[in-house]
Design a protein around this motif. Structure first.
Motif, PDB file in Angstrom:
ATOM      1  N   GLU A 112      37.922  25.406  21.584  1.00  0.00           N
ATOM      2  CA  GLU A 112      38.135  26.426  22.619  1.00  0.00           C
ATOM      3  C   GLU A 112      37.068  27.512  22.547  1.00  0.00           C
ATOM      4  O   GLU A 112      36.531  27.937  23.580  1.00  0.00           O
ATOM      5  CB  GLU A 112      39.518  27.060  22.479  1.00  0.00           C
ATOM      6  CG  GLU A 112      40.657  26.178  22.901  1.00  0.00           C
ATOM      7  CD  GLU A 112      42.009  26.802  22.596  1.00  0.00           C
ATOM      8  OE1 GLU A 112      42.102  28.047  22.445  1.00  0.00           O
ATOM      9  OE2 GLU A 112      42.987  26.035  22.496  1.00  0.00           O
ATOM     10  N   GLN A 159      33.920  26.036  23.874  1.00  0.00           N
ATOM     11  CA  GLN A 159      33.993  25.925  25.333  1.00  0.00           C
ATOM     12  C   GLN A 159      33.789  27.285  25.985  1.00  0.00           C
ATOM     13  O   GLN A 159      33.055  27.406  26.971  1.00  0.00           O
ATOM     14  CB  GLN A 159      35.343  25.342  25.763  1.00  0.00           C
ATOM     15  CG  GLN A 159      35.482  23.873  25.478  1.00  0.00           C
ATOM     16  CD  GLN A 159      36.894  23.355  25.701  1.00  0.00           C
ATOM     17  OE1 GLN A 159      37.868  24.101  25.636  1.00  0.00           O
ATOM     18  NE2 GLN A 159      36.996  22.063  25.944  1.00  0.00           N
ATOM     19  N   ASP A 160      34.451  28.309  25.431  1.00  0.00           N
ATOM     20  CA  ASP A 160      34.321  29.663  25.986  1.00  0.00           C
ATOM     21  C   ASP A 160      32.881  30.161  25.932  1.00  0.00           C
ATOM     22  O   ASP A 160      32.464  30.953  26.773  1.00  0.00           O
ATOM     23  CB  ASP A 160      35.230  30.650  25.241  1.00  0.00           C
ATOM     24  CG  ASP A 160      36.708  30.423  25.510  1.00  0.00           C
ATOM     25  OD1 ASP A 160      37.038  29.643  26.444  1.00  0.00           O
ATOM     26  OD2 ASP A 160      37.536  31.007  24.780  1.00  0.00           O
TER      27      ASP A 160
END
Length: 190
Positions: free
Chosen positions: A138, A141-142
């Protein structure tokens, strides 16, 4: 809260945490945990139906605090994404320098239960490792890294490999080296 005011279940879990982590799950008897908790074995079995349940509860109790600590180290680190990932390893290296450090409790338990893949504690350990990997994914991805899932998996492999190597050689510098490797991978993917 003073130790006397804590519930018997909390005292049992605290004793199990200290003993299982320091000595290993196979080496620690239910009698030793009951004695350390200041309760009877009957009281222990009232709260945990078996040693296997207690082992599972031990790992479960370590899950969120460990993940929160990694997030804190990551969030408090200065610099870019790669620096933040390296900070996790740097902080682990500092922790590994403490005389009571015995490595990753999840990996050590998995090693002791390797011949019991269906053990509930194995599932808790696997879930913990997957949560860490998912959190890293995550974050990647961010930050729009290339191949965030694969990158997260590579960082997990570096971390778990470093945990094992530090235990073999009793040298926390392996975590520092793994952190530099993780930093380089993340920087390249950013």
């Amino acid at each position: 809260m003073s130790p006397e005011n804590r519930s018997a279940k909390d005292r049992i879990l605290d004793a199990a945490n200290r003993l299982f982590y320091s000595e290993g799950i196979r080496a620690v008897s239910v009698d030793a945990i009951a004695a350390k908790a200041g309760i009877t074995k009957k009281t222990l079995y009232y709260h945990f139906k078996s040693k296997d349940d207690l082992i599972t509860a031990y790992l479960t109790s370590r899950d969120q605090p460990n993940l929160a600590l990694f997030r804190t180290w990551f969030d408090n680190a200065e610099g870019k994404l790669a620096d933040k990932v390296e900070a996790i390893f740097s902080n682990l290296s500092q922790s590994a320098r403490h005389p009571k450090w015995k490595g990753c409790g999840f990996l050590r338990t998995a090693a002791e239960l390797a011949n019991m893949p269906g053990h509930p504690a194995m599932k808790v350990g696997a879930a913990h490792k997957k949560k860490f990997e998912a959190w890293l994914c995550e974050e990647f991805q961010d930050h729009e890294t290339k191949n965030p899932g694969e990158l997260a998996r590579h960082v997990v492999l570096l971390m778990d490999g470093a945990f094992s190597t530090v235990l073999v050689h009793q040298d926390p510098e392996y975590l520092v080296s793994a952190g530099r490797a993780a930093r380089a991978m993340v920087a390249e993917a950013s």
